[in-house]
Design a protein around this motif. Sequence first.
Motif, PDB file in Angstrom:
ATOM      1  N   LYS A 145       6.436   4.039   7.497  1.00  0.00           N
ATOM      2  CA  LYS A 145       7.068   3.190   6.497  1.00  0.00           C
ATOM      3  C   LYS A 145       6.713   1.744   6.786  1.00  0.00           C
ATOM      4  O   LYS A 145       6.532   1.353   7.943  1.00  0.00           O
ATOM      5  CB  LYS A 145       8.591   3.353   6.515  1.00  0.00           C
ATOM      6  CG  LYS A 145       9.075   4.742   6.100  1.00  0.00           C
ATOM      7  CD  LYS A 145       8.906   4.964   4.605  1.00  0.00           C
ATOM      8  CE  LYS A 145       9.521   6.281   4.166  1.00  0.00           C
ATOM      9  NZ  LYS A 145       9.356   6.510   2.709  1.00  0.00           N
ATOM     10  N   LYS A 204       8.649  -4.465   2.794  1.00  0.00           N
ATOM     11  CA  LYS A 204       8.001  -5.214   1.719  1.00  0.00           C
ATOM     12  C   LYS A 204       7.299  -6.464   2.228  1.00  0.00           C
ATOM     13  O   LYS A 204       6.151  -6.748   1.860  1.00  0.00           O
ATOM     14  CB  LYS A 204       9.034  -5.583   0.652  1.00  0.00           C
ATOM     15  CG  LYS A 204       8.428  -6.340  -0.530  1.00  0.00           C
ATOM     16  CD  LYS A 204       9.479  -6.649  -1.592  1.00  0.00           C
ATOM     17  CE  LYS A 204       8.848  -7.414  -2.759  1.00  0.00           C
ATOM     18  NZ  LYS A 204       9.851  -7.727  -3.809  1.00  0.00           N
ATOM     19  N   LEU A 236       4.052  -5.579   4.094  1.00  0.00           N
ATOM     20  CA  LEU A 236       2.962  -5.196   3.201  1.00  0.00           C
ATOM     21  C   LEU A 236       2.442  -6.413   2.437  1.00  0.00           C
ATOM     22  O   LEU A 236       1.222  -6.572   2.275  1.00  0.00           O
ATOM     23  CB  LEU A 236       3.432  -4.123   2.218  1.00  0.00           C
ATOM     24  CG  LEU A 236       2.382  -3.637   1.221  1.00  0.00           C
ATOM     25  CD1 LEU A 236       1.176  -3.027   1.932  1.00  0.00           C
ATOM     26  CD2 LEU A 236       2.989  -2.640   0.241  1.00  0.00           C
ATOM     27  N   GLN A 251       3.547   3.494  -1.044  1.00  0.00           N
ATOM     28  CA  GLN A 251       3.140   2.114  -1.337  1.00  0.00           C
ATOM     29  C   GLN A 251       1.814   2.087  -2.098  1.00  0.00           C
ATOM     30  O   GLN A 251       0.739   2.014  -1.499  1.00  0.00           O
ATOM     31  CB  GLN A 251       3.014   1.314  -0.040  1.00  0.00           C
ATOM     32  CG  GLN A 251       4.327   1.143   0.716  1.00  0.00           C
ATOM     33  CD  GLN A 251       5.332   0.313  -0.067  1.00  0.00           C
ATOM     34  OE1 GLN A 251       4.976  -0.410  -0.989  1.00  0.00           O
ATOM     35  NE2 GLN A 251       6.606   0.405   0.315  1.00  0.00           N
ATOM     36  N   GLU A 300       0.326  -0.260  -3.695  1.00  0.00           N
ATOM     37  CA  GLU A 300      -0.492  -1.452  -3.450  1.00  0.00           C
ATOM     38  C   GLU A 300      -1.344  -1.287  -2.192  1.00  0.00           C
ATOM     39  O   GLU A 300      -2.501  -1.712  -2.150  1.00  0.00           O
ATOM     40  CB  GLU A 300       0.367  -2.704  -3.336  1.00  0.00           C
ATOM     41  CG  GLU A 300      -0.423  -3.985  -3.158  1.00  0.00           C
ATOM     42  CD  GLU A 300      -1.368  -4.284  -4.327  1.00  0.00           C
ATOM     43  OE1 GLU A 300      -2.438  -4.868  -4.085  1.00  0.00           O
ATOM     44  OE2 GLU A 300      -1.029  -3.929  -5.487  1.00  0.00           O
ATOM     45  N   TYR A 301      -0.782  -0.641  -1.170  1.00  0.00           N
ATOM     46  CA  TYR A 301      -1.560  -0.351   0.032  1.00  0.00           C
ATOM     47  C   TYR A 301      -2.711   0.592  -0.299  1.00  0.00           C
ATOM     48  O   TYR A 301      -3.854   0.377   0.137  1.00  0.00           O
ATOM     49  CB  TYR A 301      -0.663   0.258   1.112  1.00  0.00           C
ATOM     50  CG  TYR A 301      -1.444   0.727   2.323  1.00  0.00           C
ATOM     51  CD1 TYR A 301      -1.824  -0.176   3.309  1.00  0.00           C
ATOM     52  CD2 TYR A 301      -1.813   2.052   2.456  1.00  0.00           C
ATOM     53  CE1 TYR A 301      -2.561   0.244   4.401  1.00  0.00           C
ATOM     54  CE2 TYR A 301      -2.557   2.478   3.548  1.00  0.00           C
ATOM     55  CZ  TYR A 301      -2.925   1.570   4.518  1.00  0.00           C
ATOM     56  OH  TYR A 301      -3.668   1.998   5.602  1.00  0.00           O
TER      57      TYR A 301
END
Length: 213
Positions: A62, A65, A68, A95, A97-98
């Motif tokens: 995990k 925010k 990341l 995620q 965006e990752y």
Amino acid sequence: MKQALIVWGGWSGHEPEQCAAVLGDMLREEGFTVFSENTTEAFADPSIHDLSLIVPLITMAKIEKEELTNLTAAVRGGVGLGGYHGGMGDAFRDQPEYQFMVGGQWVAHPGNIIDYTVDVTRPDDPVMEGIASFPYRSEQYYMHVDPSNEVLATTRFTGEHAEWIDGVVMPVVWKRRYGQGRVFYSSLGHVASEFQVPQMRTILQRGLVWAAR
């Protein structure tokens, strides 16, 4: 001076601590100063924007925010990102965006540890220079991949373990851009012993050097 950060952790089955040590030695051979951390909190440090390379090795973890946000901003700003297998390609499942940055996300490895072939599709690329297609024994990664990736090697699924994917050609090694940053990924390398396979090690080592700012 080239500086690299390895962030390891997550699922222990991928032997992240052992693999981080191997990666550290590889990068030092290439002239990097190497920092190693075992918490995603390292991604929130503003100093990562000054690095040459970030290597996530943190399967099924995990990420907060702010961590990341800082990581993606660093890569967009020019810091290189490189890694392999689940340590980078299955790090943060929740995620998008990752995953957009990496260019793919693991979804399955039908049959688990099996024999398959890695087909070199770009022998003209410096990362693959002198490497012909080769047999490999490990998890054969089935991934969701970004069509903008520059694919350097693929594998073909037989359908033996999932008949509906018979004949599917899947990227194994790719490079891409994310903002100003270079991104490199190889799906090879389930456990530390796979670094003993010359092709796996060479491809990863060259790819990380290519990605580095």
